[in-house]
Design a protein around this motif. Structure first.
Motif, short mmCIF file in Angstrom:
data_model
loop_
_atom_site.label_atom_id
_atom_site.label_comp_id
_atom_site.label_asym_id
_atom_site.label_seq_id
_atom_site.Cartn_x
_atom_site.Cartn_y
_atom_site.Cartn_z
N LEU A 59 0.83 -1.20 0.00
CA LEU A 59 0.00 0.00 0.00
C LEU A 59 0.87 1.26 0.00
CD1 LEU A 59 -2.75 -1.08 2.56
CD2 LEU A 59 -2.94 -0.97 0.07
N SER A 60 1.96 1.23 0.77
CA SER A 60 2.86 2.38 0.81
C SER A 60 3.50 2.63 -0.55
CB SER A 60 3.95 2.15 1.87
OG SER A 60 4.88 3.21 1.87
N ASN A 61 3.95 1.55 -1.21
CA ASN A 61 4.55 1.71 -2.53
C ASN A 61 3.51 2.18 -3.55
OD1 ASN A 61 7.03 0.86 -1.59
ND2 ASN A 61 6.72 -1.28 -2.20
N GLY A 62 2.26 1.73 -3.37
CA GLY A 62 1.22 2.19 -4.28
C GLY A 62 0.94 3.67 -4.15
N GLU A 63 1.09 4.23 -2.95
CA GLU A 63 0.90 5.66 -2.75
C GLU A 63 2.10 6.46 -3.26
OE1 GLU A 63 -1.69 7.32 -1.68
OE2 GLU A 63 -2.91 5.50 -1.43
N ARG A 64 3.29 5.91 -3.09
CA ARG A 64 4.51 6.64 -3.47
C ARG A 64 4.84 6.51 -4.95
NH1 ARG A 64 9.20 4.45 -0.01
NH2 ARG A 64 10.30 6.14 -1.11
N PHE A 65 4.55 5.34 -5.51
CA PHE A 65 4.91 5.07 -6.90
C PHE A 65 3.66 4.67 -7.66
CE2 PHE A 65 8.35 3.55 -4.07
CZ PHE A 65 9.25 4.57 -4.33
N CYS A 66 3.85 4.37 -8.94
CA CYS A 66 2.72 3.98 -9.79
C CYS A 66 2.17 2.64 -9.33
CB CYS A 66 3.18 3.88 -11.25
SG CYS A 66 1.89 3.33 -12.38
#
Length: 245
Positions: A152-159
């Motif tokens: 979820l964190s990577n989804g918010e920070r990256f595509c």
């Protein structure tokens, strides 16, 4: 509960209770996945005839469903509701292997108690890997909850659901100009990269006035990820050094 005890090769209520307590102390998602596997196991006993009727065979079959659900829902796939259908596909494949093994008279004893689980996961993960599926979990934490939090964190920070890209070349190259480069990487081109090949600190030989003097010229360009080619543009001439189109 007995099926969980197979993890310790002790298919008893006490052994299953010990494993269940360990799962509860580590991850609620693992417990939910095990409940999903057990529910599908009970359904399969009514739908996939002939089902194992011997008690130890029933426990072994349920054990395989539990392992498949926990492995796919929390370890190999991103642990969220979006991947529930793929987990059910994996459980169905496990059921097919159990059914085939039962009809062939193959038991899942001490030497291969989790054979259907292993085969089902190998088949499904292999297919998803070949398809470069975004359903696969790329980064794993110490618990499924941590893996989900990282996703979820990577989804918010990256595509979100983006594909990892490899360099479009082979060998050692140098980035000459990156994001927001001061020369040409502005506006629509701000996120571009320029790659060159250097030899003894130079990117070309001679005066550098001709394209064939540059070490990177006419080198093969590789696909950065798997995909389908929808268009090829091959009619534009090569620009002389120092010019753009």
């Amino acid at each position: 509960v007995q099926a969980l005890g197979m993890v310790l090769l002790v298919p008893t209520p006490l052994g299953g209770a010990i494993i269940l307590l360990i799962l509860l102390s580590r991850s609620r998602l693992l417990v939910l996945a095990s409940l999903l596997g057990f529910t599908l196991a009970l359904a399969a006993e009514f739908l996939l005839a002939p089902a194992p009727t011997v008690e130890h065979a029933l426990v072994a079959a349920r054990f395989n469903y539990l392992l498949t659900a926990m492995a796919l829902a929390t370890v190999f796939l991103v642990p969220n509701r979006r991947n529930l259908p793929m987990t059910l596909v994996g459980l169905a494949i496990t059921g097919v292997f159990i059914l085939v093994g039962t009809r062939l008279g193959l038991g899942f004893g001490l030497l291969a108690p989790a054979l259907p689980f292993n085969l089902a996961c190998l088949v499904l993960i292999h297919v998803l890997t070949l398809a470069d599926s975004p359903l696969l979990l790329r980064q794993r934490g110490t618990t499924p909850e941590q893996s989900l939090d990282q996703q979820l964190s990577n989804g918010e920070r990256f595509c979100p659901w983006g594909r990892p890209l490899a360099p479009p070349f082979a060998g050692e190259w140098t980035i000459w100009q990156g994001w927001d480069g001061p020369w040409t990487h502005q506006g629509l081109h701000r996120h571009a990269f320029d790659f060159i090949i250097e030899q003894d600190g130079a990117s070309y030989c001679g005066t550098g006035q001709h394209l064939d003097m540059y070490f990177c010229f006419n080198q093969p360009v590789l696909a950065p990820c798997s995909g389908r080619i929808v268009e090829v543009v091959n009619h534009l001439p090569d620009n002389p050094p120092g010019t753009v189109d």
